[in-house]
Design a protein around this motif. Structure first.
Motif, mmCIF file in Angstrom:
data_model
loop_
_atom_site.group_PDB
_atom_site.id
_atom_site.type_symbol
_atom_site.label_atom_id
_atom_site.label_comp_id
_atom_site.label_asym_id
_atom_site.label_seq_id
_atom_site.Cartn_x
_atom_site.Cartn_y
_atom_site.Cartn_z
ATOM 1 N N ALA A 124 -26.322 18.007 46.389
ATOM 2 C CA ALA A 124 -26.218 19.007 45.320
ATOM 3 C C ALA A 124 -27.600 19.405 44.796
ATOM 4 O O ALA A 124 -28.596 18.707 45.008
ATOM 5 C CB ALA A 124 -25.370 18.457 44.175
ATOM 6 N N THR A 125 -27.646 20.515 44.097
ATOM 7 C CA THR A 125 -28.865 20.981 43.446
ATOM 8 C C THR A 125 -29.040 20.258 42.114
ATOM 9 O O THR A 125 -28.100 20.143 41.330
ATOM 10 C CB THR A 125 -28.795 22.495 43.189
ATOM 11 O OG1 THR A 125 -28.718 23.174 44.448
ATOM 12 C CG2 THR A 125 -30.014 22.978 42.424
ATOM 13 N N CYS B 271 -30.402 20.514 38.601
ATOM 14 C CA CYS B 271 -30.820 21.535 37.633
ATOM 15 C C CYS B 271 -31.439 20.851 36.430
ATOM 16 O O CYS B 271 -30.720 20.385 35.525
ATOM 17 C CB CYS B 271 -29.620 22.392 37.219
ATOM 18 S SG CYS B 271 -30.005 23.694 36.028
ATOM 19 N N ALA C 119 -22.158 22.889 47.572
ATOM 20 C CA ALA C 119 -22.592 21.502 47.393
ATOM 21 C C ALA C 119 -22.574 21.063 45.940
ATOM 22 O O ALA C 119 -22.605 19.865 45.651
ATOM 23 C CB ALA C 119 -23.987 21.314 47.986
ATOM 24 N N LEU D 266 -28.474 30.456 43.189
ATOM 25 C CA LEU D 266 -28.196 29.600 44.341
ATOM 26 C C LEU D 266 -27.473 30.378 45.442
ATOM 27 O O LEU D 266 -26.710 31.311 45.169
ATOM 28 C CB LEU D 266 -27.334 28.410 43.915
ATOM 29 C CG LEU D 266 -27.954 27.431 42.922
ATOM 30 C CD1 LEU D 266 -26.934 26.358 42.545
ATOM 31 C CD2 LEU D 266 -29.218 26.792 43.493
ATOM 32 N N SER D 267 -27.717 29.964 46.675
ATOM 33 C CA SER D 267 -27.012 30.563 47.809
ATOM 34 C C SER D 267 -25.565 30.072 47.832
ATOM 35 O O SER D 267 -25.208 29.107 47.145
ATOM 36 C CB SER D 267 -27.701 30.171 49.110
ATOM 37 O OG SER D 267 -27.558 28.768 49.342
ATOM 38 N N VAL E 251 -23.739 21.068 41.637
ATOM 39 C CA VAL E 251 -24.937 20.929 40.824
ATOM 40 C C VAL E 251 -24.879 19.626 40.042
ATOM 41 O O VAL E 251 -23.801 19.147 39.674
ATOM 42 C CB VAL E 251 -25.085 22.133 39.858
ATOM 43 C CG1 VAL E 251 -23.911 22.195 38.887
ATOM 44 C CG2 VAL E 251 -26.397 22.086 39.096
ATOM 45 N N GLU F 197 -24.117 28.520 50.194
ATOM 46 C CA GLU F 197 -24.123 27.153 50.729
ATOM 47 C C GLU F 197 -24.481 26.148 49.649
ATOM 48 O O GLU F 197 -23.866 25.072 49.541
ATOM 49 C CB GLU F 197 -25.110 27.063 51.889
ATOM 50 C CG GLU F 197 -25.164 25.695 52.560
ATOM 51 C CD GLU F 197 -26.153 25.640 53.706
ATOM 52 O OE1 GLU F 197 -26.266 24.568 54.332
ATOM 53 O OE2 GLU F 197 -26.817 26.661 53.981
ATOM 54 N N GLU F 198 -25.460 26.489 48.836
ATOM 55 C CA GLU F 198 -25.866 25.597 47.748
ATOM 56 C C GLU F 198 -24.761 25.476 46.701
ATOM 57 O O GLU F 198 -24.555 24.388 46.138
ATOM 58 C CB GLU F 198 -27.157 26.116 47.110
ATOM 59 C CG GLU F 198 -28.385 25.961 48.004
ATOM 60 C CD GLU F 198 -29.600 26.679 47.456
ATOM 61 O OE1 GLU F 198 -30.724 26.155 47.610
ATOM 62 O OE2 GLU F 198 -29.438 27.783 46.870
ATOM 63 N N ARG F 199 -24.075 26.552 46.437
ATOM 64 C CA ARG F 199 -22.996 26.496 45.447
ATOM 65 C C ARG F 199 -21.874 25.570 45.904
ATOM 66 O O ARG F 199 -21.275 24.857 45.092
ATOM 67 C CB ARG F 199 -22.448 27.896 45.176
ATOM 68 C CG ARG F 199 -23.440 28.807 44.468
ATOM 69 C CD ARG F 199 -22.827 30.173 44.168
ATOM 70 N NE ARG F 199 -23.842 31.117 43.704
ATOM 71 C CZ ARG F 199 -23.595 32.359 43.323
ATOM 72 N NH1 ARG F 199 -22.342 32.820 43.339
ATOM 73 N NH2 ARG F 199 -24.576 33.153 42.933
#
Length: 325
Positions: free
Chosen positions: A143-144, A146, A72, A65-66, A74, A68-70
């Motif tokens: 968030a991502t 997973c 936000a 993850l980038s 998971v 920015e994604e981190r």
């Protein structure tokens, strides 16, 4: 604007995952065991820091993850092993993690997921959709999501176990693996191992009544678990159906699947404890159960995955105290 093609898991991705996993974790042991006069090898993934192989896919996914994604965070869905893998990886990367878990998940899995710093949201597995709950939370938080098995990075990460196996066999002068017998729920580990070892036969094993992958392979199309599926102690393998992403790999690489009974699982738990000194949860034992029951072919180039050891101690004690059949 050109539409971005969805990412698919590859063997190159498995090799990259193996490098990433090797940088932070030691290999799990590959233990010899004799079954009916034939030596096989047991890959003890139950000895991972979170007690299961799921740490591999979680680390490969979250570390990709980038920044920015981190930030936000998971979100994941799991009965406990993927939950702990995601929580462990998120904690190491400084990320927030929210895990949607069944209210009736083993208490030890709920407790350890919380101990790793994740927020746990419980649901009723019989009346609520865990995916809908997780996707709603992910959308709200940005968030991502997973997924436990239908994610290309997760599949590749799980396959890293086979790269370790190849190196460990070579280190002791043993022949390359020709067959891997693997515990199977949604098919993430099975697909990853199949990508990692294109020359080996990969045999998924599931609990009786929850053998949707085996039936899907036989039918040539994805089949769901029946509405009247029997109860099983293998909570980690209670997946209603595999996904198209996983099945695309499985149907090309796995000619058939096997299933085992609850009694055969308990036999395998007792043997693993007595002869290997391993504590295995029911779902982490089904591959060994198939070998002990004579359902999976065994020889010196067979590797059996022991995938998880997160078992309730009282339940495990009852299994050990029960008389063998």
């Amino acid at each position: 604007m050109t539409k971005t093609e969805p990412r698919i898991p590859t063997r190159q991705g498995v090799l990259e995952a193996a490098r990433k996993v090797a940088a932070i974790l030691p290999p799990t042991p590959l233990l010899p065991l004799t079954i009916d006069g034939q030596q096989v090898w047991i890959k003890a993934e139950c000895l991972q820091p979170v007690g299961a192989f799921k740490i591999r896919g979680a680390w490969h996914r979250l570390s990709a993850l980038s920044e920015e994604e981190r930030v936000a965070g998971v979100v994941a869905v799991s009965s406990g092993n993927h939950a702990q893998g995601v929580a462990w990886a998120a904690h190491r990367l400084g990320m927030a993690a929210t895990i949607v878990m069944p209210a009736d998940a083993p208490p030890i899995k709920l407790e350890r997921t919380r101990e790793l710093g994740a927020e746990v949201v419980t649901y009723d597995r019989y009346n609520e959709s865990r995916e809908e709950i997780a996707e709603a939370i992910a959308a709200e938080k940005g968030a991502t999501y997973c997924h436990a098995f239908a994610d290309p990075w997760v599949i590749e990460g799980q396959g890293s176990a086979a790269i370790e196996i190849a190196e460990q066999l070579a280190a002791v002068g043993a022949p390359p693996v020709s067959r891997i017998v693997v515990c199977c729920g949604g098919g993430g580990l099975t697909a990853g191992l199949a990508l990692a070892c294109p020359e080996a036969e990969v045999v998924p094993v599931e609990p009786e009544g929850w053998d949707d992958v085996g039936r899907s392979l036989a039918a040539g199309e994805i089949c769901r678990v029946a509405d009247n599926a029997p109860p099983t102690a293998c909570d980690a393998l209670q997946t209603l159906a595999t996904s198209p992403l996983n099945f695309a790999v499985l149907r090309e690489r796995c000619p058939f699947g096997l299933s085992v009974s609850e009694a055969e699982v308990q036999d395998a738990q007792r043997l693993a404890f007595a002869r290997l000194r391993l504590v295995l949860e029911p779902g982490g034992t089904v591959a060994l159960a198939a070998a002990l029951a004579g359902k999976a072919k065994c020889d010196g180039t067979t590797v059996i995955m022991a995938t998880g050891g997160n078992v309730d101690p009282h339940q495990f004690a009852r299994v050990l105290e029960a008389s063998p059949r």
